[in-house]
Every structure is written in C-alpha cells, then in structure tokens.
Write an enzyme that holds these catalytic residues in place. Structure first.
Site, PDB file in Angstrom:
ATOM      1  N   LEU A   1     -35.386 -41.923 -11.219  1.00  0.00           N
ATOM      2  CA  LEU A   1     -36.420 -42.762 -11.546  1.00  0.00           C
ATOM      3  C   LEU A   1     -37.791 -41.863 -11.812  1.00  0.00           C
ATOM      4  CD1 LEU A   1     -36.239 -45.150  -8.755  1.00  0.00           C
ATOM      5  CD2 LEU A   1     -35.697 -45.727 -11.149  1.00  0.00           C
ATOM      6  N   GLY A   2     -37.678 -40.528 -12.288  1.00  0.00           N
ATOM      7  CA  GLY A   2     -38.781 -39.663 -12.494  1.00  0.00           C
ATOM      8  C   GLY A   2     -38.772 -39.216 -13.931  1.00  0.00           C
TER       9      GLY A   2
ATOM     10  N   GLY B   1     -34.236 -38.176  -8.662  1.00  0.00           N
ATOM     11  CA  GLY B   1     -34.859 -37.690  -9.950  1.00  0.00           C
ATOM     12  C   GLY B   1     -34.592 -38.835 -10.864  1.00  0.00           C
TER      13      GLY B   1
ATOM     14  N   PRO C   1     -37.121 -41.488  -2.783  1.00  0.00           N
ATOM     15  CA  PRO C   1     -37.811 -42.537  -3.436  1.00  0.00           C
ATOM     16  C   PRO C   1     -37.786 -42.554  -5.028  1.00  0.00           C
ATOM     17  CG  PRO C   1     -39.277 -40.816  -2.779  1.00  0.00           C
ATOM     18  CD  PRO C   1     -38.094 -40.761  -2.346  1.00  0.00           C
TER      19      PRO C   1
ATOM     20  N   TYR D   1     -31.466 -28.865   7.939  1.00  0.00           N
ATOM     21  CA  TYR D   1     -31.874 -28.763   6.431  1.00  0.00           C
ATOM     22  C   TYR D   1     -31.848 -26.634   6.314  1.00  0.00           C
ATOM     23  CZ  TYR D   1     -33.711 -33.289   5.682  1.00  0.00           C
ATOM     24  OH  TYR D   1     -33.793 -34.643   5.739  1.00  0.00           O
TER      25      TYR D   1
END
Length: 331
Positions: free
Chosen positions: A222-223, A220, A216, A53
């Site tokens: 589902l946001g 984005g 999750p 990362y």
C-alpha cells in the site's frame, strides 16, 4: 504528535508506534539509533520490539540495539513506553530445549530476564504474548505475570496475533480473579487485509483492549508498490511479500485502482494507508517499521492527514471490509 491512552489503562502513548523489527536485520546499529532519536524528537514515545527480532542467526539482536540506545543516557528510557514480546523459539541453529519457547510460566519468567538484560532496563512497560499457546492455560500465564508485576519487571500485559475468542477467554479468566488482563492486541490490519474487523477488533473494543495494527502498508503493497515497480525504485516492492501479493491479478487491480485514486487527490499511498488506520475505531497506534529517518518522516506526515468522507468511501469501494459482526456472518 497526538497521544491516546492504551486500552483501558492510564498509559499515554503516541498515535504511532515505532516498530524495531528491521533493526539489526536490515538497519545497522548506528542508523537504528538515528531512527530512534528522530522518533523521540518527533514525540513518538511508544517503541515495540520482540525477543526474536534480529534475524534467524541473531535472535535478540534488535533488543540489544534498543538497549545500547537506552544506555546512551539522556533519560531515553524514562521517555519511552517499551513493549516487547515472548513466545518464539530463541535457539539458534536448531530446535530449542523443552520449555524454552511458548508461554509456560518457566519460559515467561526466563524470557523476561533475558529481555531485560538485552534491553538494559529494569522493567518492560508492555509485555506481549506473541502468539496463542494452546497447551498453556491462562490461569498459569496470569500467575506468571502476577509474579513479574509484583517484582516490578512488567507493568502491563498484551497479546499479539490472538483471535477474538482468545482475547475474550484471557480477559474473562483475568476478571474472575481481579486481574487487569490484556490491555492491547497487536494484530494484522490494513486497508488490504481487514478480516480483523470481523471478530478481533469487536472483541478488543468490548474488553477495552487497545488495537495496535502491524504491517499497516501490508509489506509495502500500500506504499505505492506498482509505481515503484514501474520506476525501478523500492527494492522491497519488487521482491518478498509485496511482489507475491501482486501476482494475484485481482489484488493487483485493486492496488492499481488505489494508486490511481490517490494520484487524482495528489496524495501519497503510504501516508493515506496509515491515516486510514488512524481513523478506524478502536485503533490506538499503528506500528511503523522505518529502516531510515526518511521513512520515519514519511510516516509522521500521516498523523497530520485528514481523509475526506468522499475519499473514505472510495477506499471502502476499492478495499471493502467484511462487514459488521454478526450480520456479516449471515448467508
């Protein structure tokens, strides 16, 4: 903050894991430190990172930022369950030399030392295999982990992006030699991507492996992505994975139905997506990737949200799962 034990261990972790993948790449060091401070203050004690990362040109930068936060003192390191990963090519600007990536014993041992140096710590609580390595037998992998555990550099081992059969294989080989084996699996799992329910999650539950879902909100999607597009807010919903997914008319229709449903309940889409994951069997801690303290606070609200049976049924109707295994495999 609620806590759970991670898989079949006695390790207690918060029901949300703080993902640091944006630190360095999208969030500078000062803001990254602010997010970690706010997470710890809220009771989040499970921090997830990876050696790769930080961005293509600065692999390792995220671990370095986490390490500089630990170095500020205040018992930060002792309050955190620290997870990082090994597998990826750490070379910058070209291919790596042989044995400088994947899961050979020599690369595992080298990578641990490099991560410890960047993280400014003497131990990694959860060391995760970022992907499967088809060329390295688990006998070799477990032997390398044995050495690191004996040295006190690693406490537990976990997997990431493993299929169900590899979770089984890894833990069967470990069990035959009296080892603990994998204690966690970090997999892609969210309302719009439920294939993990077919084999990965059943395998994890069978072997006492805690499930740590990544993405999750599906990048984005589902946001509240469609609402943000209409309002011209949320740059990430107009580009990248979210925008690519919305180019699929069928998926776009389901996302629209999802947002319309939650408008009727007066609920935030991102909070509901996280709360749904927290309600799923076998899930230990979804990984959130806040870029700001405000993003973190929005995610924390999901831990206080209880979804009604009516709403859960409607979510299943909009985003149906694959069905239980093995029945769902039937023609």
């Amino acid at each position: 903050m609620d806590y759970t034990t991670l898989g079949r261990t006695g390790l207690r972790v918060a029901r949300l894991a703080l993902g640091t993948m944006n630190f360095g790449a999208l969030t500078d060091e000062a803001d990254s430190h602010a997010v970690m401070d706010a997470a710890l203050d809220a009771g989040v004690n499970f921090f997830d990172t990876a050696n790769v990362y930080g961005g293509t040109a600065e692999k390792g930068l995220t671990e370095t930022i986490v390490g500089s936060w630990f170095a500020r003192g205040g018992a930060r390191r002792d309050k955190v369950v620290l997870a990082t990963k090994v597998y990826g090519n750490m070379a910058v600007g070209g291919p790596s030399w042989p044995n400088h990536d994947r899961l050979s014993a020599v690369n595992i041992r080298r990578s641990v030392d490099d991560s410890l140096r960047r993280l400014r710590t003497d131990r990694i609580d959860l060391y995760q295999f970022h992907h499967i390595d088809r060329d390295t037998p688990f006998e070799e992998i477990w032997q390398a982990i044995d050495v690191l555990v004996a040295q006190g550099k690693v406490l537990y081992a976990g997997s990431s992006n493993f299929p169900g059969y590899k979770i089984a294989q890894a833990n069967e080989i470990a069990a035959r030699t009296g080892r603990l084996g994998l204690v966690s699996e970090q997999c892609l799992y969210n309302l719009a991507e439920r294939r993990a329910e077919m084999e990965v999650i059943p395998a994890a539950r069978e072997y006492g492996v805690g499930v740590i879902p990544w993405s999750p909100l599906r990048g984005g999607l589902l946001g509240g992505a469609l609402r943000k597009q209409r309002e011209g807010t949320g740059a990430r919903s107009a580009t990248g994975r979210s925008a690519e997914a919305l180019a699929d008319p069928a998926l776009r229709d389901r996302v629209q139905a999802y947002e319309d449903l939650l408008d009727g309940f007066g609920l935030d889409p991102g909070e509901v997506a996280l709360a749904w994951l927290l309600s799923r069997p076998g899930v230990a801690a979804p990984i959130i990737g806040p870029r700001t303290v405000d993003h973190l606070e929005a995610a924390l609200r999901a831990t206080e949200l209880t979804l009604s049976d009516e709403l859960l049924a409607e979510l299943d109707r909009i985003f149906p799962g694959p069905g239980p295994a093995p029945e769902a495999f039937a023609w």
